[in-house]
Design a protein around this motif. Structure first.
Motif: not given
Length: 692
Positions: A427-444
């Motif tokens: 679960i803590v890994n999933n939380n961190m992965v979501n954060g990484i996606r916010r600075v990468s995937v969600e910004r193109g």
């Protein structure tokens, strides 16, 4: 390096990291528990560790250091916990509520949530005092300053015990005389109270942003001033020959006097050095797209560098407060080694954002903690050595970890302790992965185009799991991972941002001359700052940018331009840079639409010499394989026996295949099945997996 050593100390919420580089290329890393009540105790403890290791005294180390650099979470923690100074605000009459109106804006993710609570005001309504005065958008004074209003406000502030005053008037960036006169009155009537003048701290258009920035600065000012004075005195008493430098959230160093005066720059002091450190680690591998992740005891910080350029944000909300000054863009989550596992009202397992912090800490620390944390889970899973952290100096109690997870997680969910521990890990890994996606995937950005650099003491235990989830095939884990931000600080330059407002169309010689004159004005001021700090023409660098937009647009974008004279012969170059940047951000440009300038900015760098990179000898010690222990790598909770290596005994080009654990003195690298680690001669583990 002018002296024998350079010392960096990064004070986090749980540990304080120390990096000592010498002029022979040796870099040493040390950690000690943080002491939030008195940061100098942690500094003293760390220097004692270094002194014992080198056979010197703390005074000899400090005296032989050309720079002693400090990164701190003091400002950040004060803002998070709302433990700043008691602030009074002087504002233009009729604008007392602009802080609460917030331009009618709700933070992203809550825009349509009617139940989302308003932000806590750093200045309550009765301490926001209306001052009769008015400057128009043309710079004309419509209503002169009523000095009696300022004096009445000061009397109220004295009665209220106000500890810091912010001043922000409408259109003060065009005519700051009213703010400056009000500041004179406040300083005369309240001589012991620091004053933040909005047009001096953030001389740019946007009244709400300027007011909010000034208030945050005033809120943190007394705390940062006390902190700086304490730390400066500590190093001065040890014989420091150079003033202590502090790391700013803009990614550069500053003296204590500047940090105390411009405290808003201290908010992200620690993690802001991560991009610089990540680029340094990745450079030998020809990587310029870097995501640096830092999992400490309390938080998980993510920064992104694309094509060697770090994301900088201005005029953005941070912890629900609008801040205008430039800051390294850091995504921060409540996901650290001390993050607590708990069961919500639906009976689902959650991890964080609550943290056990340094005191009492995880249950396994044996300091009275009873809540199960990520560190407890990693201990149960076999990832962390039962011999303890920090090379065995910090003992861990596995039985306490098992009991905490059993009582709080496993029994309520009706599962084994091992499955509960792996659930927390997942679960803590999933939380961190979501954060990484916010600075990468969600910004193109496609994260698969980046290398992942591990920083922080707890990151390496999770790094292959994070990379697997993101599809990233190459991970870099430097031996200095747990102190990478401290290392980033000792390789950074002094940096100051100087700004001015210039609301005009980019047309006509008069406009070009005005912009050129403003750049000359702020650059004379910036050069003076650095010259007083001991820098000369050869070590000073300047980077210019302008905030521009098409006429009729509401928001502007920041565009870097060259350091040339702004006139009719160069203006097409400026316009072309804006069109390119606009198309990068919004996918289109309008070359035939007039452009207007909003603000200008010059960033000043005082270049400091960089330490030599470390080198690892080949060969290593045959005793690097220190043993085997049971570890859990899947949700079944079933253990397998995997090798454990002593990283300090591995030589350059050593290759380790997972599943395995590599134990460095201050961090533990967990290699999941299918991953391989190669130790580069520069002291960096290159991890590759099936996604590579």
């Amino acid at each position: 390096m002018r002296s024998k050593y350079r010392l960096g100390a990064d004070a986090g919420g749980t540990f304080t990291d120390f990096v000592l580089a010498d002029n022979a290329g040796n870099v040493r890393l040390y950690k000690t528990p943080s002491t939030p009540d008195d940061p100098t105790r942690a500094l003293a403890a760390g220097l004692e560790l270094i002194a014992h290791d080198l056979g010197l005294t703390p005074a000899e180390i400090v005296a032989e250091s050309d720079l002693c650099i400090n990164g701190t979470t003091v400002g950040l923690n004060a803002l998070i916990q709302h433990k700043g100074a008691k602030v009074g605000l002087l504002c233009t009459a009729g604008h007392e509520d602009s802080l609460e109106i917030r331009l009618g804006h709700k933070e992203d993710g809550h825009r349509y949530d009617p139940e989302y609570p308003p932000a806590t005001m750093l200045v309550p309504r009765h301490r926001r005092r209306p001052i009769r005065e008015r400057v128009l958008s043309t710079g004309e004074v419509r209503i002169p300053l009523h000095e009696s209003d300022v004096r009445e406000a000061c009397e109220l502030f004295r009665a209220e015990g106000v500890e810091s005053v912010a001043i922000s008037f409408v259109w003060s960036v065009l005519d700051p005389s009213h703010e400056r006169r009000a500041a004179e009155i406040v300083r005369a009537m309240l001589p012991d109270v620091p004053v933040t003048v909005g047009s001096e701290l953030y001389p740019q258009v946007r009244e709400y942003t300027r007011t909010s920035t000034a208030v945050v600065n005033a809120y943190l000012g007394p705390i940062m001033k006390a902190y700086v004075e304490r730390v400066d005195r500590f190093f001065r008493d040890l014989g420091a020959k150079q003033p202590v430098r502090y790391f700013q959230s803009n990614g550069g160093l500053a003296t204590g006097a500047v940090m105390a005066d411009r405290s808003v720059y201290a908010i992200n002091s620690g993690p802001a050095s991560a991009p610089q450190a990540g680029l340094y680690v990745a450079e030998p591998f020809d990587a310029r797209n870097v995501i640096t992740v830092d999992m400490g005891g309390t938080s998980f910080d993510i920064t992104l560098v694309k094509d060697g350029v770090t994301n900088i944000k201005k005029n953005a909300d941070f912890l629900r407060y609008r801040i205008g000054v430039p800051m390294i863009q850091v995504e921060t989550l409540g996901a650290g080694g001390g993050s607590i596992g708990w069961i919500d009202e639906l009976g689902l397992l959650q991890v964080g954002p609550q943290s056990a912090g340094a005191v009492p800490g995880p249950a396994c620390y044996g300091k009275g903690g009873t809540e199960p944390t990520v560190t407890d889970a990693n201990l149960v899973l076999g990832y962390v050595s039962p011999e303890g952290l920090l090379g065995g100096r910090m003992a861990l109690d596995r039985d306490q970890a098992v009991e905490a997870i059993r009582r709080r997680i496993a029994e309520p969910l009706g599962i084994s302790v091992e499955r509960a521990a792996y659930g927390m890990f997942t679960i803590v890994n999933n939380n961190m992965v979501n954060g990484i996606r916010r600075v990468s995937v969600e910004r193109g950005y496609d994260p698969r185009d980046f290398v992942l650099v591990a920083a922080g003491g707890a990151t390496a235990a999770h790094i292959t799991a994070l990379a697997r989830e993101m599809g990233i095939g190459t991970v870099l884990v430097p031996k200095l991972a747990s102190g990478l931000c401290a290392f980033g600080q000792i390789i950074s330059d002094v940096k100051y941002n100087h700004m001015a407002t210039a609301p005009l169309r980019l047309e006509g010689n008069e406009a070009f001359a005005r912009i050129d004159a403003l750049f000359a004005e702020i650059e004379a001021e910036g050069r003076a700052y650095l010259e007083r700090d001991g820098f000369d023409e050869e070590t000073i660098a300047i980077r210019r940018s302008m905030d521009m937009r098409y006429v009729g647009q509401v928001h502007e974008c920041t565009v870097e331009i060259g350091n040339f004279r702004i006139d009719a012969s160069t203006i097409d170059e400026v316009k072309a840079a804006f069109h390119r940047r606009h198309e990068e951000l919004y996918t289109y440009a309008e070359p035939r639409t007039p452009i207007e300038v909003v603000n200008i900015e010059s960033t000043f760098f005082g270049r400091v010499s960089k330490p030599q990179p470390p080198r690892i000898a080949r060969g290593g010690d045959p005793a690097a394989l220190k043993g085997r222990r049971e570890m859990i790598f899947d949700a079944s909770g079933s253990a397998i026996t995997a090798p454990v290596y002593d990283g300090a005994k591995l030589g350059a080009e050593a290759v380790i295949a997972g599943p395995a654990v590599i134990e460095e003195p201050t961090t533990t690298i967990v290699l999941e099945p299918g991953w391989t680690a190669r130790l580069d001669e520069r002291g960096t583990y290159v991890l590759t997996g099936s996604s590579a």
